[in-house]
Design a protein around this motif. Structure first.
Motif, PDB file in Angstrom:
ATOM      1  N   LYS A  57       0.564  19.880 -31.527  1.00 25.35           N
ATOM      2  CA  LYS A  57       0.155  19.604 -30.147  1.00 25.35           C
ATOM      3  C   LYS A  57      -1.344  19.809 -29.987  1.00 25.35           C
ATOM      4  CE  LYS A  57       4.601  20.980 -28.229  1.00 25.35           C
ATOM      5  NZ  LYS A  57       5.260  22.230 -27.890  1.00 25.35           N
ATOM      6  N   LEU A  58      -1.828  20.836 -30.650  1.00 26.98           N
ATOM      7  CA  LEU A  58      -3.247  21.148 -30.567  1.00 26.98           C
ATOM      8  C   LEU A  58      -4.081  19.996 -31.123  1.00 26.98           C
ATOM      9  CD1 LEU A  58      -4.619  23.662 -29.500  1.00 26.98           C
ATOM     10  CD2 LEU A  58      -4.647  24.591 -31.796  1.00 26.98           C
ATOM     11  N   ILE A  59      -3.611  19.406 -32.228  1.00 24.63           N
ATOM     12  CA  ILE A  59      -4.349  18.306 -32.847  1.00 24.63           C
ATOM     13  C   ILE A  59      -4.428  17.110 -31.904  1.00 24.63           C
ATOM     14  CG2 ILE A  59      -4.289  16.610 -34.719  1.00 24.63           C
ATOM     15  CD1 ILE A  59      -2.972  18.901 -36.420  1.00 24.63           C
ATOM     16  N   SER A  60      -3.280  16.771 -31.256  1.00 24.19           N
ATOM     17  CA  SER A  60      -3.327  15.612 -30.362  1.00 24.19           C
ATOM     18  C   SER A  60      -4.218  15.888 -29.151  1.00 24.19           C
ATOM     19  CB  SER A  60      -1.929  15.152 -29.945  1.00 24.19           C
ATOM     20  OG  SER A  60      -1.150  16.248 -29.582  1.00 24.19           O
ATOM     21  N   GLU A  61      -4.223  17.155 -28.702  1.00 26.37           N
ATOM     22  CA  GLU A  61      -5.122  17.502 -27.584  1.00 26.37           C
ATOM     23  C   GLU A  61      -6.587  17.371 -28.010  1.00 26.37           C
ATOM     24  OE1 GLU A  61      -4.730  18.558 -24.429  1.00 26.37           O
ATOM     25  OE2 GLU A  61      -2.537  18.743 -24.291  1.00 26.37           O
ATOM     26  N   ILE A  62      -6.879  17.826 -29.214  1.00 25.79           N
ATOM     27  CA  ILE A  62      -8.264  17.770 -29.691  1.00 25.79           C
ATOM     28  C   ILE A  62      -8.714  16.328 -29.846  1.00 25.79           C
ATOM     29  CG2 ILE A  62      -9.741  18.231 -31.689  1.00 25.79           C
ATOM     30  CD1 ILE A  62      -8.209  20.891 -31.971  1.00 25.79           C
ATOM     31  N   LYS A  63      -7.808  15.494 -30.386  1.00 23.05           N
ATOM     32  CA  LYS A  63      -8.161  14.088 -30.590  1.00 23.05           C
ATOM     33  C   LYS A  63      -8.374  13.391 -29.255  1.00 23.05           C
ATOM     34  CE  LYS A  63      -6.609  13.257 -35.225  1.00 23.05           C
ATOM     35  NZ  LYS A  63      -5.486  12.959 -36.082  1.00 23.05           N
ATOM     36  N   ALA A  64      -7.627  13.823 -28.213  1.00 24.97           N
ATOM     37  CA  ALA A  64      -7.752  13.192 -26.892  1.00 24.97           C
ATOM     38  C   ALA A  64      -9.041  13.622 -26.192  1.00 24.97           C
ATOM     39  CB  ALA A  64      -6.545  13.565 -26.030  1.00 24.97           C
TER      40      ALA A  64
END
Lengths: 104, 468
Positions: B460-467
Motif C-alpha cells: 500500500k505504501l508503494i502505491s501511495e508513494i507512486k501516486a
C-alpha cells in the motif's frame, strides 16, 4: 580395568590424539574471522559436513548379517537420514550462497 | 596381485580418499568464511564428501571382507538424495533456519542409530569402544530431539515453556543420563531395557534443554546442537578409527562451538545465560513505560514523509521474514529512489532468526550489497537520516539495552534509531518482541506506528508513494 586401558591404547593412539587437538585448533582458526553476513551459510555448511556420519551408517549397514532385521532396518534408516543431512545441507547452503553471488 | 595384497591396496586407496575428504572439509570451511569463495568452498566440501562415501561403499573391507547389502545401501542413498534435494530446493528462504535445524536433527538421529546397532557388536571388555558408542548415542539423541524442538519453535509450532526448578531438573536428568551411560559401559552384558531407558532419557533431555530457551536465542541453540552432532560424528570416527569422520566431526564440533560464541558475542550475552534461559526467566519485565501514548500514522502520511525525505533507512527484522516481504521491500526502495530519496538498510547482526538471516533474504530480493550497512556504520548514518522505517524488528532497536540497567537485554548493542529525525515502526500488533519486554521507542514523540502485516503495508505504501 586392564582391558580398558589396552583397548584405549589401541583405539586412541597418539596419532588420533594429535588429529583431534589439531582439528580443534584448525576449526577455531578457520572460522574466527568470518563476517557476520556469512554466519548462516557457514552454520549450514558445517551442518552438511558433519553429515560425514553417513559413512558410519554405510559401514554398519554393510556389515549387518542378512537375517538381522532390526540392524538392517535401523541401518537403512541411518543411511537415509545421514544422506538427507549431507545432501540437504550442501544444497541449502548452495542456495543461500547463490544469492550472494548474483551481486558480483 | 593375490587376493590379500588387492585388499590391502583397496584399504590404502580408501585411506587416500579419506585424506582428500578431510582436506576438502578444511578448505571448504575456510572458503565458506569469505564472501567471494564461499560458494566454491561449499562445492569442494561436497565433492570430498562424495569421494568419501563412494570410497567407503566399494573399498571398505575387513581383511578381504567387503561390505554387503549394497542394494539396500544404494536404495537408502537414493531415497536420501531424492528427499534431501526436494526439500532443500523447495524450502523458502525465510524457512532456512528451521531447515538447517531439521537436517541437523537427521544427522543426530543417524549417529544414535549407529550406536544402537553397534553396541551389540562389541565385546564387554572393549570398554573404550563402548565409551565411544555410548557417547555417540547420547549426544546424537540429544541433538536429534533438541533440533526437532528448535525446528518446532522456529515454525511457531510450540512456544516457550518455563516451569519452576527447570535448571535443577535438567542438571538432575543429566546426572541420571551419565550414570546410566556408566552402567551401560561397564556392565558385562547389554541390557536392552537399560539401553532404551537411556535413549528415552536423552530424548526427554533434548526437549527440556531447548524448550525453555527463548525464540530469539534459537540461532545460538541450533549452532550449539550443530557442534553436538559434529562431536557425535567424531565418536563414530573413534569407533571405526575412520579419519574422515574423525576430522570432519571434530572440525565441525570446534568450529560450531566458536560460531556459537561469536553469535553470543553479537548479542552481548554469555552462553550460560542463553542456556539456563535467563531471558525467559524474566518474561514480563515491564518498566513503567506502558502508560505512554502510542501515535499511529496513516499510510498516506507515511508515504508523504518518506517521499519528501532526503535519506530513508530501513531496519528489517523477523516481521519482514515471516511476511515474505523482502521483494516488496526492494520495490519500496526502488519507488523511493525514483523520487530521488537515498535508501539504505541497517542490519543488526542478530536481526531475524539467525545471524546473517536478513542479508540472505535481502540478497534474494536483489538488494545491492553496498546498501546493507552493518551496525556501527548504520549508527553513524542514522544521525543524518530523515526517516527510519522499522519493519518487524523490536528488541534490536530497544533503547532499554542502552539505558535501563535492570532490563534483561541491557548491554546488547542496538541500532540507535532514535538519532534520526523520524521513526516509523511497522508491527503486526503491540505485542512485545522475543525477549518479552516493552520497547520505550514506540512511545517516543518522534515515533509513529504503522500496524499491519509487513507485506501488505509495504504494498500500500508503494502505491501511495507512486501516486504522490
Amino acid at each position: 580395568m586392564d582391558g580398558f586401558w589396552q583397548t584405549l591404547d589401541h583405539l586412541i593412539t597418539m596419532q588420533t590424539l594429535y588429529i583431534v587437538i589439531l582439528m580443534v585448533f584448525l576449526g577455531i582458526e578457520v572460522i574466527s574471522h568470518v563476517p557476520s553476513i556469512l554466519h548462516t551459510p557457514l552454520m549450514s555448511g558445517a551442518n552438511a559436513i558433519h553429515g560425514v556420519i553417513v559413512i558410519g551408517a554405510i559401514i554398519v549397514m554393510g556389515k549387518a548379517e542378512s537375517g538381522n532385521y532390526p540392524a538392517l532396518v535401523m541401518g537403512f534408516m541411518a543411511v537415509f537420514l545421514g544422506t538427507l543431512n549431507v545432501v540437504g545441507g550442501f544444497v541449502v547452503t548452495d542456495r543461500m550462497l547463490e544469492m550472494f553471488k548474483k551481486r558480483k | 596381485m593375490d587376493i590379500l595384497s588387492r585388499d590391502i591396496f583397496a584399504t590404502d586407496i580408501l585411506a587416500v580418499a579419506y585424506l582428500i575428504a578431510s582436506i576438502t572439509f578444511i578448505m571448504g570451511l575456510k572458503m565458506l568464511s569469505h564472501p567471494e569463495t564461499a560458494r566454491k568452498g561449499n562445492m569442494i566440501a561436497a565433492v570430498g564428501m562424495g569421494i568419501a562415501i563412494v570410497g567407503t561403499i566399494f573399498l571398505s573391507n575387513d581383511s578381504g571382507e567387503y561390505l554387503s547389502n549394497k542394494l539396500w545401501i544404494f536404495l537408502a542413498l537414493a531415497l536420501g538424495i531424492g528427499v534431501g534435494l526436494r526439500s532443500a530446493r523447495t524450502v523458502q528462504m525465510t524457512q532456512m533456519p528451521q531447515m538447517v535445524s531439521l537436517f541437523n536433527g537427521m544427522g543426530g538421529a543417524c549417529a544414535a542409530l549407529i550406536g544402537l546397532i553397534e553396541i551389540y557388536h562389541v565385546h564387554s571388555t572393549e570398554t573404550s569402544k563402548l565409551l565411544a558408542i555410548t557417547a555417540g548415542l547420547v549426544i546424537g539423541t540429544i541433538s536429534f530431539s533438541g533440533s526437532i524442538i528448535a525446528w518446532g519453535k522456529l515454525t511457531e509450532k510450540f512456544g516457550d515453556k518455563v516451569f519452576p526448578f527447570q535448571q535443577y531438573l535438567n542438571i538432575g536428568l543429566m546426572l541420571i543420563i551419565l550414570s546410566v551411560a556408566g552402567s551401560i559401559i561397564f556392565s558385562p552384558v547389554i541390557n536392552p531395557v537399560t539401553l532404551y531407558l537411556e535413549l528415552i532419557l536423552c530424548l526427554v533431555y533434548g526437549v527440556l534443554f531447548v524448550l525453555p530457551i527463548g525464540g530469539a536465542d534459537m540461532p545460538v541453540v541450533i549452532s550449539l546442537l550443530n557442534s553436538f552432532t559434529g562431536i557425535a560424528a567424531a565418536c563414530a570416527g573413534f569407533l571405526y578409527n575412520n579419519k574422515a569422520m574423525l576430522t570432519g566431526g571434530i572440525l565441525v564440533g570446534s568450529a560450531g562451538t566458536i560460531l556459537t560464541v561469536l553469535m553470543c558475542k553479537a548479542m552481548n550475552r554469555s552462553l550460560t545465560n542463553v542456556l539456563i534461559g535467563a531471558f525467559s526467566a524474566t518474561p514480563a519485565h515491564v518498566k513503567g513505560t506502558d502508560d505512554g501514548v502510542v501515535k499511529e500514522v496513516s499510510l498516506a502520511d507515511a508515504a508523504v514523509m518518506m517521499s519528501y525525505a532526503k535519506k530513508v533507512m530501513i531496519v528489517p527484522g523477523y516481521g519482514l521474514a515471516v511476511a515474505q516481504a523482502q521483494h516488496t521491500c526492494h520495490e519500496l526502495e526502488k519507488a523511493l529512489e525514483e523520487k530521488g530519496v537515498e535508501v539504505k538498510y541497517a542490519i543488526h547482526p542478530v536481526a531475524g532468526r539467525m545471524p546473517g538471516h536478513m542479508n540472505v533474504l535481502l540478497a534474494e530480493a536483489d538488494v545491492a550489497y553496498p546498501k546493507l550497512l552493518e551496525m556501527e556504520e548504520a549508527n553513524n548514518e542514522f544521525l543524518t537520516a530523515d526517516v527510519v522505517m522499522i519493519l518487524g524488528a523490536n528488541d534490536v532497536v530497544n533503547p532499554a539495552a542502552k539505558n535501563d540497567k535492570t532490563s534483561p537485554i541491557y548491554g546488547m548493542p542496538i541500532l540507535e534509531v532514535e538519532t534520526a529525525k523520524n521513526v516509523i515502526v511497522n508491527k503486526r500488533s503491540m505485542k512485545s518482541g522475543y525477549a518479552g519486554i516493552t520497547n520505550a521507542l514506540f512511545y517516543q514523540p518522534k515515533t509513529s506506528m504503522l500496524f499491519g502485516d509487513a507485506k501488505q503495508v509495504l504494498q500500500k505504501l508503494i502505491s501511495e508513494i507512486k501516486a504522490n
